[in-house]
Scaffold this active site. Structure first.
Site, PDB file in Angstrom:
ATOM      1  N   GLU A 265      -4.992  -8.936   1.280  1.00 16.78           N
ATOM      2  CA  GLU A 265      -5.711  -8.400   2.509  1.00 16.78           C
ATOM      3  C   GLU A 265      -7.111  -8.332   2.102  1.00 16.78           C
ATOM      4  O   GLU A 265      -7.580  -7.669   1.168  1.00 16.78           O
ATOM      5  CB  GLU A 265      -5.116  -7.206   2.959  1.00 16.78           C
ATOM      6  CG  GLU A 265      -3.708  -7.311   3.588  1.00 16.78           C
ATOM      7  CD  GLU A 265      -3.354  -6.049   4.281  1.00 16.78           C
ATOM      8  OE1 GLU A 265      -4.199  -5.302   4.675  1.00 16.78           O
ATOM      9  OE2 GLU A 265      -1.991  -5.487   4.297  1.00 16.78           O
TER      10      GLU A 265
ATOM     11  N   GLU B 123       0.709  -1.062  -0.158  1.00 24.09           N
ATOM     12  CA  GLU B 123       0.116  -0.091  -0.010  1.00 24.09           C
ATOM     13  C   GLU B 123       0.811   1.475  -0.141  1.00 24.09           C
ATOM     14  O   GLU B 123       0.869   2.139   0.932  1.00 24.09           O
ATOM     15  CB  GLU B 123      -0.977   0.021   1.152  1.00 24.09           C
ATOM     16  CG  GLU B 123      -1.735  -1.227   1.301  1.00 24.09           C
ATOM     17  CD  GLU B 123      -2.890  -1.166   2.256  1.00 24.09           C
ATOM     18  OE1 GLU B 123      -2.749  -0.014   3.097  1.00 24.09           O
ATOM     19  OE2 GLU B 123      -3.935  -1.922   2.312  1.00 24.09           O
TER      20      GLU B 123
HETATM   21  C1  GBH Z   1      -4.299  -2.147   5.444  1.00 26.08           C
HETATM   22  O1  GBH Z   1      -4.686  -0.890   5.162  1.00 26.08           O
HETATM   23  C2  GBH Z   1      -3.129  -2.286   6.054  1.00 26.08           C
HETATM   24  O2  GBH Z   1      -2.125  -3.066   5.122  1.00 26.08           O
HETATM   25  C3  GBH Z   1      -2.912  -3.145   7.329  1.00 26.08           C
HETATM   26  O3  GBH Z   1      -1.730  -3.170   7.773  1.00 26.08           O
HETATM   27  C4  GBH Z   1      -4.129  -2.894   8.010  1.00 26.08           C
HETATM   28  O4  GBH Z   1      -3.857  -3.497   9.446  1.00 26.08           O
HETATM   29  C5  GBH Z   1      -5.312  -3.222   7.461  1.00 26.08           C
HETATM   30  O5  GBH Z   1      -5.592  -2.724   6.368  1.00 26.08           O
HETATM   31  C6  GBH Z   1      -6.699  -2.778   8.313  1.00 26.08           C
HETATM   32  O6  GBH Z   1      -6.749  -1.446   8.533  1.00 26.08           O
HETATM   33  O7  GBH Z   1      -8.622   7.316   9.297  1.00 26.08           O
HETATM   34  O8  GBH Z   1      -6.889   8.755   7.891  1.00 26.08           O
HETATM   35  O9  GBH Z   1      -6.167   6.961   9.622  1.00 26.08           O
HETATM   36  C7  GBH Z   1      -5.890  -0.519   4.586  1.00 26.08           C
HETATM   37  C8  GBH Z   1      -6.101   0.710   4.335  1.00 26.08           C
HETATM   38  C9  GBH Z   1      -5.719   2.970   4.967  1.00 26.08           C
HETATM   39  C10 GBH Z   1      -7.123   1.576   6.085  1.00 26.08           C
HETATM   40  C11 GBH Z   1      -5.634   3.854   6.019  1.00 26.08           C
HETATM   41  C12 GBH Z   1      -7.378   2.699   7.203  1.00 26.08           C
HETATM   42  C13 GBH Z   1      -7.223   4.868   7.822  1.00 26.08           C
HETATM   43  C14 GBH Z   1      -7.013   6.474   7.405  1.00 26.08           C
HETATM   44  N1  GBH Z   1      -5.997   1.749   5.622  1.00 26.08           N
HETATM   45  N2  GBH Z   1      -7.180   3.928   6.802  1.00 26.08           N
HETATM   46  S1  GBH Z   1      -7.167   7.534   8.633  1.00 26.08           S
END
Ligand code: GBH
Length: 464
Positions: free
Chosen positions: A371, A172
């Protein structure tokens, strides 16, 4: 327990790989052991106010010491593959210079343990834990970080390449570039315009250089994992449809166009305006480097995003961050939400994959869903048991949607559930639980949830 639901399994083509995924900083702990250097996530999580509840990855699931128990959980689950990440600061503690043999030894032991359990390792080289020393020299804003990454990739591939069939350069990169350097909700917590766009480019270069290093080491499969988003317009208006194009550019096209088509998105101007015009980090030859053929594309998918047209949040262009793209996210009506507040709409996974197949045709390599999973407000009984019916339904419906994409002609070869264990959910700390195995952090006891047993039976049912 609803036994009809618990035994209702989608069927997949022969050879389809079922797996489970984790990442180093989220599970390992042992943050200061055996020569590991500090990463940007150590710095960020130890900065007050950054992570919910002041949580850090110092101990996490203590996987560094308990990996044999975790591998036994994978073996009993019956997965064909386990996706984990290597912590760069364990291998090159200062970001450049001496390699730490104890760091390599740990992953070598883990790989051997997996192979002995009949589980194929799939290694992610970068799941967000940049050595702090490299951030101190500019981090992903500067090209040097991509060059150091390639050296690190070569070291790891040299040691593990003959035993690890599947390699993922980056997890990512959107999060690394835009959450890290524009939104500021991930390490290093910066809020910038051009810095974030430079980071995106250097992550692409890092991917290209790492693919070269992996090829030189002779690994079987090399790919990258992207968090592709499926955007829906809030209304049918032209303005909302144009907002979808900008959201799609920011999240998806910024990666898929260079990597799969060897070009920068033709919508980048309308998405970033003068921020992208003045970007001066692209060099001749970069697109060829970035667009090297891949053996697979990893896709992480959790939820759709509904977007509506909106004005810039910051009116002064000089102060604007890279994620200020004249749209806003709006709630999706009429669907359940997970504990993250994410809408559950499994059919959008089919749509995303079918669209991707149409967009790139033969240029799309085989896909692995690297994932997919959900955070739920699990309640553990006195014995630690968790009847996570909502997670079972989530997984079943997304696997069914994935099966529909395969039926529609998309070449999907594998699926990894996120996550094997409850773990450190980044800015949300330990409050959000994605595991199919519960972790009681006070005792480090692992208890498989109903979803673990369901997934085990789904995998076994494929052979029946
Ligand atoms: C994945 O990200 C990751 O690869 C993994 O490590 C993680 O544990 C999993 O998903 C579950 O989240 O509210 O601005 O902080 C997924 C994409 C991008 C989703 C960041 C959560 C939070 C944005 N992620 N988002 S914010």
């Amino acid at each position: 327990t609803d036994h009809t639901r618990m035994n209702d399994f989608p069927r997949f083509p022969p050879g389809f790989v079922f797996g489970a995924a984790t990442a180093a900083y989220q599970i390992e702990g042992a943050a200061r052991e055996d020569g590991r250097g500090p990463s940007i996530w150590d710095t960020y999580s130890h900065t007050p106010g950054r992570v919910a509840n002041g949580d850090t990855g110092d101990v996490a699931c203590d996987h560094y010491h308990r990996y044999p128990e975790d591998v036994a959980l994978l073996r009993d689950l019956g997965v064909g593959s386990y996706r984990f990440s290597v912590a760069w600061p364990r291998i090159v503690p200062d970001g450049s210079g001496p390699v730490n043999p104890k760091g390599l030894d740990f992953y070598s032991r883990l790989v051997d343990e997996l192979l002995a359990a009949g589980v194929e390792p799939a290694v992610t080289l970068y799941h967000w834990d940049l050595p702090q020393a490299l951030e101190d020299r500019g981090g992903w804003r500067v090209r040097e970080t991509a060059e150091r990454f390639a050296e690190y990739a070569a070291v790891v591939a040299d040691r593990l390449g003959d035993r690890v069939p599947r390699w993922i350069t980056l997890n990512e990169p959107w999060c690394s570039a835009f959450l890290g350097y524009s939104v500021g909700r991930h390490a290093p917590g910066a809020q910038e315009g051009r810095g974030a766009l430079a980071a995106a480019h250097h992550l692409l270069v890092a991917h290209g250089l790492a693919v070269q290093a992996l090829r030189a080491a002779g690994v079987r499969e090399a790919g990258i994992t992207l968090n592709l988003d499926h955007h829906l317009p809030a209304t049918d208006s032209d303005a909302d449809r144009a907002a979808v194009v900008r959201a799609d550019t920011l999240h998806n096209l910024v990666w898929t166009e260079p990597i799969l088509a060897g070009r920068y998105p033709d919508t980048e101007q309308e998405t970033w305006g003068e921020l992208i015009t003045g970007l001066d980090v692209r060099r001749d030859g970069d697109l060829e480097l970035i667009a090297q053929p891949l053996d697979f594309l990893g896709v992480n998918y959790y939820r759709p995003i509904v977007v509506a047209d909106a004005p810039h949040r910051e009116s002064d262009p000089a102060l604007r961050v890279a994620t200020d793209n004249r749209y806003t996210e709006v709630p999706m009506p009429g669907v359940r939400r997970t504990a993250m507040g994410w809408p559950v709409a499994p059919g959008t996974l089919t749509d995303l994959l079918v669209d991707l197949g149409q967009q790139y045709g033969d240029a799309l390599p085989p896909v692995h869903i690297t994932e997919n999973g959900s955070a739920e407000d699990d309640e553990a009984g006195p014995d630690g048991a968790v009847h996570d019916t909502d997670r079972v339904t989530y997984l079943r419906d997304h696997l069914t949607a994935l099966r529909a994409a395969i039926d529609a002609g998309v070449d999907v070869r594998g699926y990894y559930v996120w996550s094997l264990l409850d773990n450190f959910e980044w800015a949300f700390g330990y409050a959000k639980r994605f595991g199919i195995v519960r972790v009681d952090y006070a005792t480090q006891r692992r208890v498989p949830k109903d979803s673990y047993h369901w997934y085990r039976r789904l995998i076994a049912a494929q052979r029946a």
